[in-house]
Design an enzyme around this catalytic site. Sequence first.
Site, PDB file in Angstrom:
ATOM      1  N   ASP A 120      18.441 -15.523  16.844  1.00 21.42           N
ATOM      2  CA  ASP A 120      17.876 -15.911  16.589  1.00 21.42           C
ATOM      3  C   ASP A 120      16.870 -17.008  16.334  1.00 21.42           C
ATOM      4  O   ASP A 120      17.395 -18.008  16.924  1.00 21.42           O
ATOM      5  CB  ASP A 120      16.446 -15.047  16.739  1.00 21.42           C
ATOM      6  CG  ASP A 120      16.553 -13.459  17.309  1.00 21.42           C
ATOM      7  OD1 ASP A 120      17.320 -13.767  17.743  1.00 21.42           O
ATOM      8  OD2 ASP A 120      14.972 -12.270  17.180  1.00 21.42           O
ATOM      9  N   GLU A 128      15.334  -3.649   7.242  1.00 19.09           N
ATOM     10  CA  GLU A 128      16.218  -4.958   8.599  1.00 19.09           C
ATOM     11  C   GLU A 128      16.992  -6.187   8.028  1.00 19.09           C
ATOM     12  O   GLU A 128      17.893  -6.495   8.499  1.00 19.09           O
ATOM     13  CB  GLU A 128      14.845  -5.404   9.449  1.00 19.09           C
ATOM     14  CG  GLU A 128      15.252  -6.059  10.602  1.00 19.09           C
ATOM     15  CD  GLU A 128      14.607  -6.950  11.717  1.00 19.09           C
ATOM     16  OE1 GLU A 128      13.398  -6.197  11.197  1.00 19.09           O
ATOM     17  OE2 GLU A 128      14.611  -7.277  12.400  1.00 19.09           O
TER      18      GLU A 128
END
Length: 809
Positions: free
Chosen positions: A552, A779
Amino acid sequence: MVRHRKIVSSQHKHGNNNTGSNSGSGRNSNLFRFSSIWKTVVGFCCLAFAIYVSVLGYLETRVNTPLDEEKAVLETGIFVPERYWGSYRPGVYFGIKSRDPRSPVFGFMWYEIGDTHKGIRHWCDQNDNLMSYGWLRHDGFLFGEQLILDMPLNIVTSFIKTPGVVNGGHWTARINVTSKHNKKTVGLIWYGALDESMGPAAPHSRLWMENGVMKGHTPQLDNFRINFIHEGKLHHTSYSEAVAPGLHLLKEKFYSLLKPSKERYGPIGQLPILQPDAKLNEQNANFVPVQMIVETPFYLDVVYTTEDLPTPPLKGIEYTNEMEMHRMKFDLEFERKFNLDDKYAELDVIIARAALSNMIGGIGYFYGAGRVKSQHTSEPVPYWRAPLYTAVPSRSFFPRGFLWDEGFHGLLIGHWSPQIQMDIAAHWLDLINVEGWIPREQILGVEAVARVPKEFIVQSNAAANPPMLLIQLAHLVRNNPQLFGPGQTLRGTLDRMFPRLQVWLFKFYDVLAWYQWFQSTQKGDEPTAYRWRGREDDGLQLNPKTLTSGLDDYPRASHPSDIERHVDLRCWMYAAADAMATIAFHLFIETTKYEATRDQLGDEELLNELHWSPETQTYADYGLHSDGVKLVRQPAKAPNELSRVVRSVLVPPKPTLVTSAFGYVSLFPMLLMVLKPESPKLGKILEDLDKPELLWSPYGLRSLSKSSPYYMKRNTEHDPPYWRGQVWLNINYLALRALKHYSRAGTYAKRAADLYERLRDNIVRNVLAEYKRNGYLWEQYSGEDGKGSGCKPFTGWTALIVLIMADEY
Ligand SMILES: *[C@@H]1O[C@H](CO)[C@@H](O)[C@H](O)[C@H]1NC(C)=O
């Protein structure tokens, strides 16, 4: 629109041999000749126009045309009995459905009576603030057992299946609620629902209640029934046959059906009970919730059977005993596959079992059509309706399929069950279109769509995602050659997969498969360079995101351009060529061209020319870049406008290597083992790895160096840092795998071995400690203090901790 004009001009290029000669030669006094020429011209124009229109139409439909090859998934649904029913709704706390597109779905909700603040639990939701939840054991075939800690409630949900061939077999689900200290009054809801998004395609399905039994009928299952058997104090049971607007609104519908009871029930007073649905007159019921108001401790057995019952259904004590047997078998199998008992404390092994079980228990079965676009479609168009059997990164935050995540998931799932993993990979490869593209994010079915922000729904066919699934496939084949020998079931699957990776040359020129798609669409300007597509500068981001790379907001060239080249993608392509060579070799297919590509991409001189910076002695991306950028607040231009934060460019960009972004991307030549074991560049990377002021932390490798100007910097006003310093388990797994590889031989073997041990200890220690501290896998982990961050539970690639503990790469 620009996009439209582009199509027109490119079509003229193809069609100009028809239209180019329509003037000039027509000037003639002979009326007959003129008119015949005129006619010819008109004819040509019509023909050209017809070709033009049909080519346009053709191009427009390519993005959602499936690749015309035999499907990799040969058998599914009822033909795979041991995986017909399952917990294939990972986005709810507990739900059961079958691997049939038109399966009825079943599920569970609960709430505490008297505590109005907490609300009804249904979808896995971080805002519910559960202390912990997740599967303790789940084998992906016959059973699963989950613990939900919703303080002060302790809820164990489990199921056991009895596979059958004719109508898909039977199952029993158990919900066992206890509470720590005082008795609690709780509403337990079990519901059945029909997926109406299938539309009139499923006209013969029905669902209703009869004498306290839930009954139903579908063409596939024929008649089925659900009996409810309980133990404990039951205050009140109510049910409703209702019409819900869709699977994504079951909780809302349920809530609207509750009314306070007329009677009072002792100290608890009036109870919320289910009322008949006024809508039912117009339509058949598609949603049947049954609510029991109970007092803890309490357990409910939900017994599903069809009419052809070969064995009596499991319930009560038999269920308890059978569950004990499954647990023991599971633990033995887990130990046989991962060998942790001698190396770790008991609690650590329990956590590892839970990590694997959540990966397996997170597998879902989705059906529907995503939305896609290409440069030839003016609007997004639906992909074809298709099933997807896949694990998910996070049941609360990402309860759907992601392409590169699935490659990492497959490393663990394949170690548990090559059969399940091959089925998952086959489903993914069946989603390939005629261009050779697989959409990166799979949002299939109304429940999945309801959880994704609008702007992320449409997938572009220019967008790639690392080919980890291909690499994982090669890994599985290499490690289990006996499963892929001639005549083996999985060999058949692999045979059917291959044309989806590489189509034969005698096909039409523009039909590609997955591997070819990467090689042809993600190329860079320079020979052997590659570039991620889809970067866009909107003037608001400190550094425009590269979502396709999977990393990202990892900083790249500040000003996206066509001269850019990405070192991680080039290394992925090396690994993809190597994976193709491995797979082809096992299938007795010519491997020369894959090896040639691999060796070319593995040529260090070429790699260094494109990506090595002699100044910083690091690998880096190349592109139009400036470090002189920052986010500034722009005052409102008019009184009714808001001020906003934009990027200001203080130093103009120039073509250069992006060396200020030292981090995961710089490591790829080592991570994917492109570098030779003797390479001095490898020595330099290993040296850099060990520096605490760069990537090394006591919790694993940080994604971005502490010394980078982008370290832990926000990307926009609303986007906190994501891949700008945090520790991610998937890349740390790749690092460990590579260190292990380099520790076997070569100049730096000792150093690699030492780094391997220390990195592994750091990661294992921190992930386990965080789980013990707060009950979840996360995460990502902070590179500063090791705390879990991002979303939870994240039992996608963070569950690779099991393989790391087991030393399996
Ligand atoms: C229900 O859960 C409690 C606490 O976890 C356990 O002690 C009990 O044996 C369970 N009962 C059944 C019937 O599974």
